[in-house]
Scaffold this active site. Structure first.
Site, mmCIF file in Angstrom:
data_model
loop_
_atom_site.group_PDB
_atom_site.id
_atom_site.type_symbol
_atom_site.label_atom_id
_atom_site.label_comp_id
_atom_site.label_asym_id
_atom_site.label_seq_id
_atom_site.Cartn_x
_atom_site.Cartn_y
_atom_site.Cartn_z
ATOM 1 C CD GLN A 1 -3.434 2.409 7.128
ATOM 2 O OE1 GLN A 1 -3.777 2.438 7.395
ATOM 3 N NE2 GLN A 1 -4.072 2.307 5.950
ATOM 4 N NE ARG B 1 0.176 1.243 3.378
ATOM 5 C CZ ARG B 1 1.461 1.617 3.714
ATOM 6 N NH1 ARG B 1 2.400 1.543 3.777
ATOM 7 N NH2 ARG B 1 0.678 3.903 3.735
ATOM 8 N N GLY B 2 0.092 2.395 -0.645
ATOM 9 C CA GLY B 2 0.753 3.425 -0.313
ATOM 10 C C GLY B 2 0.803 3.921 -1.825
ATOM 11 C CB ALA B 3 0.342 6.827 -3.586
ATOM 12 N NE ARG C 1 -6.447 0.745 -2.154
ATOM 13 C CZ ARG C 1 -5.835 0.676 -1.150
ATOM 14 N NH1 ARG C 1 -4.973 0.249 -1.246
ATOM 15 N NH2 ARG C 1 -5.890 1.281 -0.199
ATOM 16 C CG ASP D 1 -3.134 8.108 -1.691
ATOM 17 O OD1 ASP D 1 -3.564 7.025 -2.019
ATOM 18 O OD2 ASP D 1 -3.253 8.519 -0.339
ATOM 19 C CG ASN E 1 -3.248 11.075 2.534
ATOM 20 O OD1 ASN E 1 -2.431 10.798 1.859
ATOM 21 N ND2 ASN E 1 -3.091 11.198 4.337
ATOM 22 C CE LYS E 2 -4.965 5.055 3.485
ATOM 23 N NZ LYS E 2 -5.971 3.992 2.495
#
Length: 357
Positions: free
Chosen positions: A197, A49-51, A89, A238, A248-249
């Site tokens: 996370q 995960r993570g763009a 995603r 993101d 973002n998250k």
């Protein structure tokens, strides 16, 4: 974090190895990915995960898809691979940029082996470019902090470090660069529900780096800003719209509002591939909705013998419903500066700055 065991994406020519972030910090275990289907599943299930990391993984997934095929490639087959990875995603723009570039790089090529070689080269190039960009971003971020101050207290959200990128990280990259410049940094890591996370991954990275870190729940930032001196909020992103609205998250927007109320500078760390000038505002950013079970149970957290940390993984009544948007949008007026590999600037300067890179 430069040691191989901490690099989340490792291309091995015939297969891809991904550090399984679903089971960190309990285990450091790599998934061996041999097909494009396994790649898509790993992205969807957040093993990676993570763009930036998702984009790099997606390109190596395309490479595996091409390597499994022989002969002449049809336009339909190529588009199927590209679309399948793109849909894994939807919110992070990095993946869509990577898929577009992957398509551009094989224009006029119809041999599957040559397509695979092209995508493999592109994936390796992405790793090196992302690492260099993160290090430059980190150095630029240091310039926003007073040279005369020896200690900084910083709140982060989600995980924005080596585990979310090719290495060094974005928001955590700034923290690493601050530390490397001789400053003491104390990090307050939002746990980042529902996937944790922050408490699982950011705290893990900070402990590995020897940087002082305290986990806080997502609702503690107001208390913290009232009772402790907080110098900045550093988050990743993101996707950024042309006006500076930033996805973002989930929970980032709340943090931005609290920071604004308390006069704490709110910085968004982003490499150039996070900016999407095709979108005028954040209202146009697609928001991924994930499984309700991620909110109502911790079925991704198990002990070493395979038992749930909670009975049957349940933390809510059986049959309880939940909403689980994976991202929210922080409005541009809450953001003091963007920190990028090509400089630091306010939201109003996005269009001008992007034209120069």
């Amino acid at each position: 974090m430069t040691h191989p065991e901490f690099l989340p994406i490792q291309w091995k020519s015939t297969h891809l190895e991904l550090l399984d972030q679903r089971i960190l910090p309990g285990k450091k275990e790599f998934l061996k990915i041999t097909t494009i289907e396994e790649t898509i599943l790993a992205i969807r299930e957040m093993a990676v995960r993570g763009a930036p990391a998702i984009a790099i993984t997606g390109v190596f997934g395309l490479t595996l898809g091409a390597k499994s095929r022989v002969g002449v490639a049809s336009a339909k087959e190529i588009d199927f691979l590209l679309t399948s990875v793109l849909e894994s995603r939807p919110t992070a723009v990095n993946l869509s940029y990577a898929i577009r570039e992957a398509k551009n790089r094989i224009q006029g090529i119809t041999d599957w082996s040559l397509i695979a070689n092209s995508w493999e080269s592109y994936g390796n190039e992405m790793v090196q470019l992302d690492l260099a960009a993160n290090k430059a971003l980190g150095e630029n971020g240091v310039s926003l902090f007073s040279k005369d101050q020896s200690e900084f207290h910083i709140i982060t959200h989600c995980n924005t470090g080596a585990l979310a990128t090719a290495g060094h990280g974005t928001a955590l990259g700034v923290i690493r660069s601050l530390r490397d410049s001789g400053k003491k940094v104390i990090v307050y890591a939002d746990e980042t529900r529902p996937f944790l996370q922050g408490s699982r991954l950011t705290a893990f990275e900070m402990m590995e780096e020897g940087i002082e870190c305290y986990i806080i729940t997502d609702g503690m930032s107001g208390w913290l800003m009232n009772h402790r001196k907080i110098d900045a909020v550093l988050v990743g992103c993101d996707r950024v719209a042309a006006n500076g609205d930033t996805a973002n998250k989930i929970g980032t927007y709340n943090l931005g509002i609290v920071a604004k109320e308390h006069g704490v500078p709110f910085y968004v760390c982003a490499t150039k591939d996070s900016f999407d000038l095709n979108l005028k505002t954040g209202d146009e950013i697609p928001i991924e909705m994930r499984k309700e079970a991620e909110v109502t149970q911790f079925d991704f957290l198990k002990t070493e013998d395979g038992k749930y940390l909670f009975p049957e993984g349940k933390t809510s009544p059986i049959g309880a419903r939940a909403l689980n948007p994976s991202f929210d949008v922080t409005k541009a007026h809450l953001i003091k500066n963007f920190i990028t590999e090509f400089g630091c600037f306010v939201p109003e300067e996005i269009s001008v700055r992007l034209k120069t890179v």
